[in-house]
Every structure is written in C-alpha cells, then in structure tokens.
Design a protein around this motif. Structure first.
Motif, short mmCIF file in Angstrom:
data_model
loop_
_atom_site.label_atom_id
_atom_site.label_comp_id
_atom_site.label_asym_id
_atom_site.label_seq_id
_atom_site.Cartn_x
_atom_site.Cartn_y
_atom_site.Cartn_z
N ALA A 1 39.15 42.74 33.30
CA ALA A 1 39.62 42.42 34.65
C ALA A 1 38.58 42.80 35.70
O ALA A 1 38.32 42.03 36.64
N LEU A 2 37.96 43.95 35.55
CA LEU A 2 36.93 44.38 36.50
C LEU A 2 35.71 43.46 36.44
O LEU A 2 35.13 43.10 37.48
N ALA A 3 35.33 43.05 35.23
CA ALA A 3 34.20 42.11 35.09
C ALA A 3 34.55 40.76 35.70
O ALA A 3 33.69 40.10 36.31
N ALA B 1 46.68 49.70 35.97
CA ALA B 1 45.34 49.51 36.52
C ALA B 1 45.14 48.07 36.98
O ALA B 1 44.52 47.82 38.03
N ALA B 2 45.65 47.10 36.21
CA ALA B 2 45.51 45.69 36.59
C ALA B 2 46.23 45.41 37.91
O ALA B 2 45.71 44.67 38.76
N GLY C 1 37.96 33.68 33.18
CA GLY C 1 39.05 34.37 33.87
C GLY C 1 39.20 33.93 35.31
O GLY C 1 40.31 33.73 35.80
N VAL C 2 38.07 33.76 36.00
CA VAL C 2 38.11 33.31 37.40
C VAL C 2 38.69 31.91 37.51
O VAL C 2 39.56 31.64 38.35
N VAL D 1 42.67 38.41 38.06
CA VAL D 1 43.14 39.52 37.23
C VAL D 1 44.13 39.01 36.18
O VAL D 1 44.08 39.40 35.01
N ILE D 2 45.02 38.12 36.60
CA ILE D 2 45.98 37.54 35.64
C ILE D 2 45.24 36.72 34.59
O ILE D 2 45.60 36.73 33.42
#
Length: 309
Positions: A47-49, A160-161, A242-243, A261-262
């Motif tokens: 998620a952070l990446a 965290a997410a 992810g994006v 994030v989702i």
C-alpha cells in the motif's frame, strides 16, 4: 458527468468485496482476526509503495525504479538503521532528497521520466547489492514490534491501511497543496501561470514518493525481519497496477488515494486467493494480471456507457 468517473472509488471497493467474499467461501477459517491478518500480512508495504507510485502518476510521470528503491531502503533499514540508527536515518533522508532532486531534473531538462527512472533502477539496485551482497541484516526491534502489534478489533495491516488512506486523502484531495499537485498533472501550464513553480511542485511530488518508498521498505523489513537486494522488485508493477486498479489514470492528475490503497489490498488478497486455489506460483502472476484486466475492462465499459448516456 459519468457517475463512475465522479465516484471512482466504487469499482475498487466492489472488486475487493467480491474477492474477499470468494476467499471466505473457499476458506471459511479466514473469517477471523487471525485469518484476516494472514490474508493481508504484506498489504502495508504494498500500500505504501502504491501511494508512492500514485504521487508520480499524479504529475503525469511513471516510476520504473520504485521496486529497486524500496529494496534499497529495506537494505539500509536492515543494516545501518539497525546498527547505527542516526547514520541510517541520514541515509534514508538523503534518499528522499535524491528522489526530489530527480523529479526536478526530469522537469528542468524535459526528460522522459520512464527512461530516467528505468536507468535509476540500476543505480538503486547496485547500491542495494553494495550494502547487502547476500540476504541478511536484521530488523530494528522497535520496527518489528510496530509491524506485529495486534490492535483489539482488526489486524495491524487493516488498521494501517485505513490510516494511510485517511492521511493521503486529506493531503491529496482536501489540502490546497494537494489540489495544486493534481493540477500539475491536469494542466501544468495553468499552474505555472497561476504563479507556482512547476519544478518545485515536481520535486515535491517525487520527494513524497521517495518518502512513501522509504516507509514501504521499512515496513517490509519489519515484517520480513531481514532484507535482500531484490526483496521488492515486484513492487514496481504491483504499485502501478494498484494505482490503476484504484481508479487512477496515467494522465490528467486523476488519482484516488483511497482507491490506490484498496487496489493494493486487492492485489495482496488476490495472491492469497490464488494460493488457496492451489495454483502454481508460475501461473499466479499471470492470474493476477488477468484479474486486473477484468477489473479495468469493467471500468472501461461502465465509463463508456456513462459517456453515452
């Protein structure tokens, strides 16, 4: 205006819900605190990446070095940050500043970001190998404790997410500087005419990407307890997927922090789902790609229908 375009978060949420329901159906035992923790164990670094990649895509660029950069920060975390914390912090800060400088140079010289970042992936990878030629190192105790903490109602990965989603949404969507950054992706000339320095804004976007990339590497080491120069190479493609899966687009500054994030959670869950199906690891990457294509096809179909109506 197309309803799906205005509410681009809907499709990522539906995709995650369907995949989660299918996972619960196949493995009912995952409907528990321990099961969810197992399913989303690696969701935080991904998620952070993904948020890091979103910062780059937001200004109409793309970063092909992110996976190598996260691997480098993981190596720094497992060595310098663990053995000599102050030196490790200085190195990580220098890496964030290097990312910001990279964004400024790309804009100032009008260089293609995709080519520059591809070249930088070899630089980051070489530095990672220099620091940690073979897998090893050790996670700092405080980092390991943070990543394995057990909140009362939901696993750490889920909590965290949610925090990452809220923080990035407030900054990118609700804050003034976030709006200006998205404006760079939408119409950089208009932003420049309004008196903003596009070079500074690009440097800020890349610097934020570097910051989230550093956090991704640290989170990964906190979970894995050690590092490897190639530990996060897959994160480059996973972050881009992810994006896009989360409703972002490659142009126009159209991104969704919560959706990103989702999207990362969906990709993490997809890996677990395919494992439950006993699919060979050699086929799992292709299957993840097929899931992504199906979701994007659905988004395209709904978008075109909305445009017609």
């Amino acid at each position: 205006m197309n309803f799906l375009a205005r509410h681009r978060i809907i499709l990522p949420v539906v995709s995650l819900a369907i995949l989660l329901a299918a996972t619960f159906y196949m493995q009912p035992r995952t409907m528990s605190y321990f099961g969810l923790n197992l399913l989303f164990n690696l969701a935080v670094p991904i998620a952070l990446a993904t948020v890091a990649q979103m910062m780059i895509i937001m200004v109409n660029d793309i970063d092909l070095s992110l996976g190598a950069f996260v691997s480098l920060t993981a190596c720094v975390t497992a060595t310098f940050l663990n053995d000599t914390p102050m030196l490790g912090l200085l190195i990580l800060l220098a890496l964030v500043l290097s990312y910001a400088a990279l964004g400024a140079v790309i804009h100032a010289l009008d260089l293609p970001a995709i080519v520059v970042t591809l070249g930088m992936s070899f630089v980051w990878g070489g530095l990672a190998l220099f620091i940690l030629p073979s897998p090893g190192g050790e996670s700092p105790g405080w980092l390991r404790a943070l990543m394995t903490v057990k909140p009362p109602f939901a696993p750490m990965a889920v909590v965290a997410a949610v925090i990452i989603s809220i923080v990035t949404h407030l900054f990118i969507v609700r804050s003034g500087i976030g709006t200006v950054l998205r404006g760079v992706g939408g119409n950089a000339r208009s932003v420049a005419r309004a008196g903003w320095s596009v070079i500074w804004l690009k440097a800020l976007a890349y610097g934020l990407a570097g910051l989230f990339g550093v956090l991704a590497g640290m989170a990964l080491v906190g979970l894995a307890t050690s590092a490897d120069a190639n530990i996060a190479l897959r994160y480059t493609l996973l972050s881009i997927a992810g994006v896009i899966l989360g409703g972002g687009e490659f142009t126009g500054g159209k991104v969704s922090p919560t959706g990103a994030v989702i999207g990362a959670l969906t990709l993490t869950l997809a890996a677990s789902f395919l494992s439950f199906m006993r699919l060979s690891p050699d086929w799992q990457i292709g299957a993840q790609g097929a899931i992504l294509i199906l979701v994007l096809t659905a988004r395209l179909i709904f978008s075109r229908k909305g445009a017609v109506t």
